[in-house]
Design an enzyme around this catalytic site. Sequence first.
Site, short mmCIF file in Angstrom:
data_model
loop_
_atom_site.label_atom_id
_atom_site.label_comp_id
_atom_site.label_asym_id
_atom_site.label_seq_id
_atom_site.Cartn_x
_atom_site.Cartn_y
_atom_site.Cartn_z
N MET A 68 -11.24 -5.87 5.81
CA MET A 68 -10.44 -4.88 6.54
C MET A 68 -10.11 -5.45 7.92
SD MET A 68 -9.85 -2.38 4.60
CE MET A 68 -8.92 -1.50 5.87
N HIS B 206 -1.30 -1.34 -4.28
CA HIS B 206 -2.54 -1.02 -3.56
C HIS B 206 -2.63 0.49 -3.36
CE1 HIS B 206 -5.92 -2.12 -0.92
NE2 HIS B 206 -5.50 -1.14 -0.12
N ASP C 17 -4.82 3.55 -1.86
CA ASP C 17 -5.87 3.87 -0.90
C ASP C 17 -6.46 5.24 -1.17
OD1 ASP C 17 -6.02 1.57 0.89
OD2 ASP C 17 -3.94 2.05 1.38
N ASP D 9 -6.38 -6.39 4.62
CA ASP D 9 -5.77 -5.06 4.62
C ASP D 9 -5.81 -4.45 6.03
OD1 ASP D 9 -4.98 -2.46 4.05
OD2 ASP D 9 -6.64 -2.02 2.69
N HIS E 94 -8.45 0.88 -3.85
CA HIS E 94 -9.35 0.65 -2.72
C HIS E 94 -10.07 1.96 -2.41
CE1 HIS E 94 -9.50 -0.40 1.90
NE2 HIS E 94 -10.69 -0.36 1.35
N MET F 138 -9.17 7.95 -0.06
CA MET F 138 -10.01 8.33 1.10
C MET F 138 -10.57 9.73 0.88
SD MET F 138 -7.59 7.03 4.20
CE MET F 138 -6.71 5.46 4.11
N MET G 66 -12.25 4.14 -0.34
CA MET G 66 -12.88 4.37 0.97
C MET G 66 -13.58 5.71 0.89
SD MET G 66 -9.66 2.95 3.14
CE MET G 66 -8.61 3.15 1.71
N SER H 69 0.84 -1.20 0.00
CA SER H 69 0.00 0.00 0.00
C SER H 69 0.87 1.24 0.00
CB SER H 69 -0.91 0.01 1.23
OG SER H 69 -1.37 1.34 1.44
C1 DX5 Z 1 -6.14 1.59 5.79
C2 DX5 Z 1 -5.76 1.30 4.36
C3 DX5 Z 1 -4.62 0.37 4.27
C4 DX5 Z 1 -3.36 0.86 4.93
C5 DX5 Z 1 -2.69 -0.32 5.52
O1 DX5 Z 1 -7.33 2.28 5.83
O2 DX5 Z 1 -6.82 0.74 3.62
O3 DX5 Z 1 -4.37 -0.08 2.96
O4 DX5 Z 1 -2.47 1.52 4.07
O5 DX5 Z 1 -1.59 0.11 6.24
P1 DX5 Z 1 -0.83 -0.83 7.26
O6 DX5 Z 1 -0.32 -2.00 6.47
O7 DX5 Z 1 0.24 0.05 7.78
O8 DX5 Z 1 -1.83 -1.25 8.30
ZN ZN Z 2 -6.40 -0.29 1.61
#
Ligand code: DX5
Ligand code: ZN
Length: 223
Positions: free
Chosen positions: A139, A35, A37, A177, A68, A39, A70, A10
């Site tokens: 998650m 990956h 993320d 994740d 991903h 948000m 969110m 990620s």
């Molecule tokens: C969290 C994200 C993850 C995050 C994981 O909301 O969806 O992908 O980057 O990070 P680690 O591996 O540090 O928990």
């Molecule tokens: Zn993620």
Amino acid sequence: MDDRILMAPSILSADFTALGDAVREVQEGGADFIHVDVMDGHFVPNMTIGPPVVKALKRIATIPLDVHLMIDNADWTVQWYLEAGADLVTVHAEACDHLHRVLQSIRAHGAKAGVSLNPGTPVSAIEDVLSIVDLVLIMSVNPGFGGQSFIEGSIDRVREVASLSAEQGVSPLIEVDGGIDARTAPLVAAAGARVLVAGSAVFCAEDPVQAMNDIRAAASAAM
Ligand code: DX5
Ligand code: ZN
């Protein structure tokens, strides 16, 4: 079930001033997916990146972009990410008014469709879409930030997705994740996970490629 562990570092924990270098390093080091993320500061209490960055990453990616989302309103903004070049798009069951339709539209665009569940959402919430997804993302932290602690109850949830899939005669990839490292990776791999997202355990390590491959090796040994 495919017995290979796929690693999806990620980029949330990568150095954003040198994102291209971080991506190149892990993809040359054997990563299977990048990956990404996304948000929105609304569905989750943090804000990250959007379609322009996905589009830029697409120019240098030699492996699939695992995006991903969110975000609220994925029902219609999902198109932006597909057009930006996402190869796999995962939406949250909690954030879509028309989950079935969104998943169908991802596949209609030619991308792989994933559905994700927060730790507090029952696995039964995806029972009726399991047959139209390529991936289920469990998650193992509450989404929003990297570097959080793995929620141990996630292991049983991975098992639950695996058995529900077997009951339905489907075999989506199960991705996990949040808080994945060399200790937790074997636990989820033994439960049926095949795609492991790791952010801080990879990008905060002195040698990200070594860290990624250590996590993969630990998980593979537990299968
Ligand atoms: C969290 C994200 C993850 C995050 C994981 O909301 O969806 O992908 O980057 O990070 P680690 O591996 O540090 O928990
Ligand atoms: Zn993620």
